[in-house]
Design a protein around this motif. Structure first.
Motif, PDB file in Angstrom:
ATOM      1  N   THR A 295     -12.018 -18.828  -8.345  1.00 24.72           N
ATOM      2  CA  THR A 295     -12.017 -19.991  -7.442  1.00 24.72           C
ATOM      3  C   THR A 295     -12.882 -19.736  -6.210  1.00 24.72           C
ATOM      4  O   THR A 295     -13.668 -20.592  -5.802  1.00 24.72           O
ATOM      5  N   THR A 296     -12.737 -18.548  -5.628  1.00 25.79           N
ATOM      6  CA  THR A 296     -13.486 -18.232  -4.404  1.00 25.79           C
ATOM      7  C   THR A 296     -14.759 -17.437  -4.681  1.00 25.79           C
ATOM      8  O   THR A 296     -15.548 -17.218  -3.766  1.00 25.79           O
ATOM      9  N   SER A 297     -14.949 -16.994  -5.955  1.00 25.20           N
ATOM     10  CA  SER A 297     -16.096 -16.143  -6.328  1.00 25.20           C
ATOM     11  C   SER A 297     -16.129 -14.866  -5.500  1.00 25.20           C
ATOM     12  O   SER A 297     -17.198 -14.367  -5.139  1.00 25.20           O
ATOM     13  N   ARG A 298     -14.936 -14.330  -5.191  1.00 21.84           N
ATOM     14  CA  ARG A 298     -14.810 -13.066  -4.461  1.00 21.84           C
ATOM     15  C   ARG A 298     -14.087 -12.056  -5.347  1.00 21.84           C
ATOM     16  O   ARG A 298     -13.193 -12.415  -6.110  1.00 21.84           O
ATOM     17  N   TYR A 299     -14.494 -10.784  -5.250  1.00 21.45           N
ATOM     18  CA  TYR A 299     -13.811  -9.746  -6.009  1.00 21.45           C
ATOM     19  C   TYR A 299     -13.332  -8.656  -5.058  1.00 21.45           C
ATOM     20  O   TYR A 299     -13.777  -8.559  -3.912  1.00 21.45           O
ATOM     21  N   HIS A 300     -12.393  -7.830  -5.540  1.00 25.12           N
ATOM     22  CA  HIS A 300     -11.875  -6.723  -4.736  1.00 25.12           C
ATOM     23  C   HIS A 300     -11.331  -5.635  -5.657  1.00 25.12           C
ATOM     24  O   HIS A 300     -11.092  -5.863  -6.852  1.00 25.12           O
ATOM     25  N   LEU A 301     -11.156  -4.461  -5.087  1.00 27.67           N
ATOM     26  CA  LEU A 301     -10.526  -3.350  -5.793  1.00 27.67           C
ATOM     27  C   LEU A 301      -9.017  -3.563  -5.730  1.00 27.67           C
ATOM     28  O   LEU A 301      -8.418  -3.483  -4.664  1.00 27.67           O
ATOM     29  N   SER A 302      -8.399  -3.830  -6.883  1.00 25.92           N
ATOM     30  CA  SER A 302      -6.982  -4.198  -6.915  1.00 25.92           C
ATOM     31  C   SER A 302      -6.092  -3.071  -7.413  1.00 25.92           C
ATOM     32  O   SER A 302      -4.862  -3.135  -7.212  1.00 25.92           O
ATOM     33  N   GLY A 303      -6.651  -2.055  -8.064  1.00 25.58           N
ATOM     34  CA  GLY A 303      -5.800  -1.004  -8.605  1.00 25.58           C
ATOM     35  C   GLY A 303      -6.493   0.350  -8.665  1.00 25.58           C
ATOM     36  O   GLY A 303      -7.694   0.431  -8.920  1.00 25.58           O
ATOM     37  N   ILE A 304      -5.740   1.400  -8.386  1.00 27.74           N
ATOM     38  CA  ILE A 304      -6.209   2.780  -8.527  1.00 27.74           C
ATOM     39  C   ILE A 304      -5.105   3.558  -9.221  1.00 27.74           C
ATOM     40  O   ILE A 304      -3.923   3.427  -8.883  1.00 27.74           O
ATOM     41  N   ALA A 305      -5.475   4.381 -10.203  1.00 30.95           N
ATOM     42  CA  ALA A 305      -4.511   5.238 -10.893  1.00 30.95           C
ATOM     43  C   ALA A 305      -5.110   6.628 -11.056  1.00 30.95           C
ATOM     44  O   ALA A 305      -6.308   6.776 -11.325  1.00 30.95           O
ATOM     45  N   LEU A 306      -4.286   7.643 -10.883  1.00 26.44           N
ATOM     46  CA  LEU A 306      -4.726   9.030 -11.044  1.00 26.44           C
ATOM     47  C   LEU A 306      -3.730   9.765 -11.928  1.00 26.44           C
ATOM     48  O   LEU A 306      -2.520   9.716 -11.696  1.00 26.44           O
ATOM     49  N   LEU A 307      -4.258  10.449 -12.936  1.00 29.10           N
ATOM     50  CA  LEU A 307      -3.480  11.384 -13.744  1.00 29.10           C
ATOM     51  C   LEU A 307      -4.178  12.735 -13.647  1.00 29.10           C
ATOM     52  O   LEU A 307      -5.339  12.874 -14.035  1.00 29.10           O
ATOM     53  N   ALA A 308      -3.496  13.731 -13.075  1.00 28.43           N
ATOM     54  CA  ALA A 308      -4.081  15.061 -12.868  1.00 28.43           C
ATOM     55  C   ALA A 308      -3.133  16.119 -13.415  1.00 28.43           C
ATOM     56  O   ALA A 308      -1.914  16.022 -13.250  1.00 28.43           O
ATOM     57  N   ASN A 309      -3.712  17.106 -14.042  1.00 24.60           N
ATOM     58  CA  ASN A 309      -2.929  18.237 -14.551  1.00 24.60           C
ATOM     59  C   ASN A 309      -3.685  19.511 -14.201  1.00 24.60           C
ATOM     60  O   ASN A 309      -4.298  20.149 -15.045  1.00 24.60           O
ATOM     61  N   TRP A 310      -3.624  19.867 -12.915  1.00 24.76           N
ATOM     62  CA  TRP A 310      -4.360  21.026 -12.425  1.00 24.76           C
ATOM     63  C   TRP A 310      -3.536  22.287 -12.611  1.00 24.76           C
ATOM     64  O   TRP A 310      -2.299  22.245 -12.714  1.00 24.76           O
ATOM     65  N   SER A 311      -4.221  23.413 -12.622  1.00 27.23           N
ATOM     66  CA  SER A 311      -3.573  24.676 -12.980  1.00 27.23           C
ATOM     67  C   SER A 311      -2.438  25.054 -12.037  1.00 27.23           C
ATOM     68  O   SER A 311      -1.480  25.719 -12.451  1.00 27.23           O
ATOM     69  N   ASP A 312      -2.495  24.639 -10.768  1.00 24.89           N
ATOM     70  CA  ASP A 312      -1.478  25.044  -9.805  1.00 24.89           C
ATOM     71  C   ASP A 312      -0.344  24.037  -9.705  1.00 24.89           C
ATOM     72  O   ASP A 312       0.584  24.213  -8.907  1.00 24.89           O
ATOM     73  N   MET A 313      -0.377  22.983 -10.505  1.00 25.05           N
ATOM     74  CA  MET A 313       0.680  21.977 -10.460  1.00 25.05           C
ATOM     75  C   MET A 313       1.845  22.382 -11.357  1.00 25.05           C
ATOM     76  O   MET A 313       1.640  22.825 -12.490  1.00 25.05           O
ATOM     77  N   THR A 314       3.061  22.199 -10.857  1.00 19.09           N
ATOM     78  CA  THR A 314       4.237  22.514 -11.674  1.00 19.09           C
ATOM     79  C   THR A 314       4.436  21.495 -12.786  1.00 19.09           C
ATOM     80  O   THR A 314       5.084  21.782 -13.797  1.00 19.09           O
ATOM     81  N   ALA A 315       3.901  20.290 -12.608  1.00 22.31           N
ATOM     82  CA  ALA A 315       4.002  19.232 -13.609  1.00 22.31           C
ATOM     83  C   ALA A 315       2.816  18.295 -13.420  1.00 22.31           C
ATOM     84  O   ALA A 315       2.232  18.235 -12.340  1.00 22.31           O
ATOM     85  N   PRO A 316       2.415  17.568 -14.460  1.00 29.03           N
ATOM     86  CA  PRO A 316       1.314  16.617 -14.296  1.00 29.03           C
ATOM     87  C   PRO A 316       1.607  15.621 -13.179  1.00 29.03           C
ATOM     88  O   PRO A 316       2.727  15.145 -13.027  1.00 29.03           O
ATOM     89  N   PHE A 317       0.579  15.314 -12.408  1.00 29.67           N
ATOM     90  CA  PHE A 317       0.685  14.394 -11.276  1.00 29.67           C
ATOM     91  C   PHE A 317       0.193  13.021 -11.733  1.00 29.67           C
ATOM     92  O   PHE A 317      -0.906  12.897 -12.290  1.00 29.67           O
ATOM     93  N   SER A 318       0.989  11.996 -11.510  1.00 27.15           N
ATOM     94  CA  SER A 318       0.622  10.660 -11.954  1.00 27.15           C
ATOM     95  C   SER A 318       1.013   9.645 -10.885  1.00 27.15           C
ATOM     96  O   SER A 318       2.174   9.585 -10.476  1.00 27.15           O
ATOM     97  N   VAL A 319       0.034   8.871 -10.417  1.00 20.35           N
ATOM     98  CA  VAL A 319       0.258   7.852  -9.386  1.00 20.35           C
ATOM     99  C   VAL A 319      -0.571   6.628  -9.729  1.00 20.35           C
ATOM    100  O   VAL A 319      -1.706   6.751 -10.217  1.00 20.35           O
ATOM    101  N   SER A 320      -0.004   5.467  -9.494  1.00 19.95           N
ATOM    102  CA  SER A 320      -0.736   4.227  -9.758  1.00 19.95           C
ATOM    103  C   SER A 320      -0.284   3.157  -8.779  1.00 19.95           C
ATOM    104  O   SER A 320       0.891   3.108  -8.396  1.00 19.95           O
ATOM    105  N   ASN A 321      -1.222   2.308  -8.369  1.00 15.23           N
ATOM    106  CA  ASN A 321      -0.899   1.162  -7.524  1.00 15.23           C
ATOM    107  C   ASN A 321      -1.840   0.028  -7.914  1.00 15.23           C
ATOM    108  O   ASN A 321      -3.068   0.159  -7.793  1.00 15.23           O
TER     109      ASN A 321
END
Length: 416
Positions: A295-321
């Motif tokens: 309708t307005t011909s405008r766009y935006h960043l509406s979502g970010i998600a990260l899944l990380a499993n780094w060696s020093d993490m006790t468990a996989p890290f997962s966040v999303s919005n």
């Protein structure tokens, strides 16, 4: 009346302080099918005005709370699913949901309370019904899994706070029962990390790691079905992340740069939605979702998600919005911001961007269109202009003063 108020206050205090709030089961149905189901305990801390001061009360979600069938809904193509739990004379807890196809989240958390209810709000100087809303909640899970968070988790909602505990929740359900597969919240993961006991020894603390510096700028793209580029992005990316460290046995906050030459890009382009997925060495997957308002011909960043499993993490890290509103621009133009920006995803994760330019819609000839610059870049361009104008004005003032002084000195001589 005073005795009744005192008894009600005593009951509320018992529920809030001693933790004897009972779990409530709530279901939203469409016909014989359940689309949203929640088992949870909740309490609300609400501050209100009296004639002489302010008071803060603890209000529990009672086990008599029921689903408001008139306001609750499984959602349609044009509307979001809603779970509305009503209790007492005009009080309600409202949750709306959103999904990107692979994950679902609580998009809106709202609390409605009626100040005319003297059992909860004695001596209130208003009888209005108040509604407070938050759109940054951090409750999310993978589709077809149950969100589980046994730990007490508090969310600030304008002038009140909402605390959930013993929570099991699922939206967009394929069946009538909660999925046995669970997405566990970070608070539960941290609380199950077993402490280690070691003999007392004299050790030298390891030096803190040096800051990673400004990340290298990467170039990323997404192709559509016919092989042409439909999304372009150039940026340096840095994670500001909190996670439970295996080596330190505690929660740490770290700055980590994304390395472009170790990162591949993929994604998809649709008419009103585009996704960029960055994958680094199978240990880090970062996705960006852009939404176009036709309708307005405008766009935006509406979502970010990260899944990380780094060696020093006790468990996989997962966040999303998926309720974000960043990087706004116009269809047919790119968005540019050379200055460092911070994109807050959740309390445990934010992204720092450097020298960013992105265009998720309307890409032609594999090149960025004319850029719309961010406010920070515009401000940085304005500063040298102001300084230059000030210097030019100063030079002009000095020149005028010199000419006036020279003219007066000539006027002081007389011809003999």
């Amino acid at each position: 009346m005073k005795l009744a108020r005192a008894f009600a206050a005593l009951v509320i205090a018992c529920l809030a302080v001693l933790g004897c709030i009972q779990a409530v089961t709530l279901e939203v149905k469409e016909g014989n099918s359940t689309c949203i189901k929640a088992e949870l305990s909740a309490s609300f801390s609400i501050t209100y005005n009296t004639s002489s001061s302010t008071r803060t009360v603890q209000v529990p979600l009672p086990d008599s709370a029921t689903v408001d069938s008139g306001s609750s809904s499984c959602g349609t193509d044009d509307s979001s699913p809603w779970l509305v739990a009503a209790f007492g004379p005009g009080h309600a807890l409202r949750l709306s949901f959103a999904t990107d196809g692979s994950q679902y989240s609580v998009a809106t958390l709202a609390l409605q309370y009626n100040l005319s209810d003297s059992s909860y709000f004695p001596d209130a100087n208003s009888s209005e019904v108040v509604t407070v809303v938050s759109t940054s909640v951090g409750i999310w899970a993978t589709i077809n899994t149950t969100y589980r968070c046994m730990s007490p988790t508090t969310f600030r909602v304008d002038g009140a706070t909402v605390t959930f505990s013993a929570m099991r929740l699922e939206a967009y359900m394929p069946g009538n029962d909660l999925s046995p597969t669970e997405s566990v919240c970070m608070a539960d993961k941290a609380s199950t990390t077993a402490p280690t006991t070691t003999a007392a020894t004299t050790t030298t603390a390891a030096p803190s790691p040096a800051p990673p510096g400004t990340p290298e700028r990467g170039t990323y793209s997404v192709n559509n079905g016919n092989g042409t580029v439909c999304l372009l992005a150039q940026m340096g990316l840095q994670f500001n992340i909190s996670y439970v460290s295996k080596s330190q046995n505690k929660t740490v906050q770290d700055l980590v740069n994304l390395t472009p030459n170790l990162t591949s890009s993929s994604g998809s382009c649709e008419a009103s939605r585009a996704t960029l997925v960055l994958t680094q060495e199978q240990t880090t997957t970062l996705s960006f979702t852009f939404t176009l308002n036709s309708t307005t011909s405008r766009y935006h960043l509406s979502g970010i998600a990260l899944l990380a499993n780094w060696s020093d993490m006790t468990a996989p890290f997962s966040v999303s919005n998926i309720g974000l509103d960043y990087l706004r621009s116009t269809l047919g133009r790119s968005y540019m911001c050379n200055a460092e920006q911070t994109l807050v995803v959740e309390p445990t994760l934010s992204l720092n961007t450097f020298r960013l330019q992105v265009q998720p819609f309307g890409v032609t000839t594999n090149q960025f269109a004319t850029a719309e610059e961010c406010q920070m870049d515009q401000d940085q361009m304005l500063i040298p202009i102001i300084v230059g104008a000030a210097l030019a004005g100063l030079v002009l003032i000095v020149l005028i003063a010199y000419l006036i002084g020279r003219k007066r000195s000539h006027a002081g001589y007389q011809t003999i």
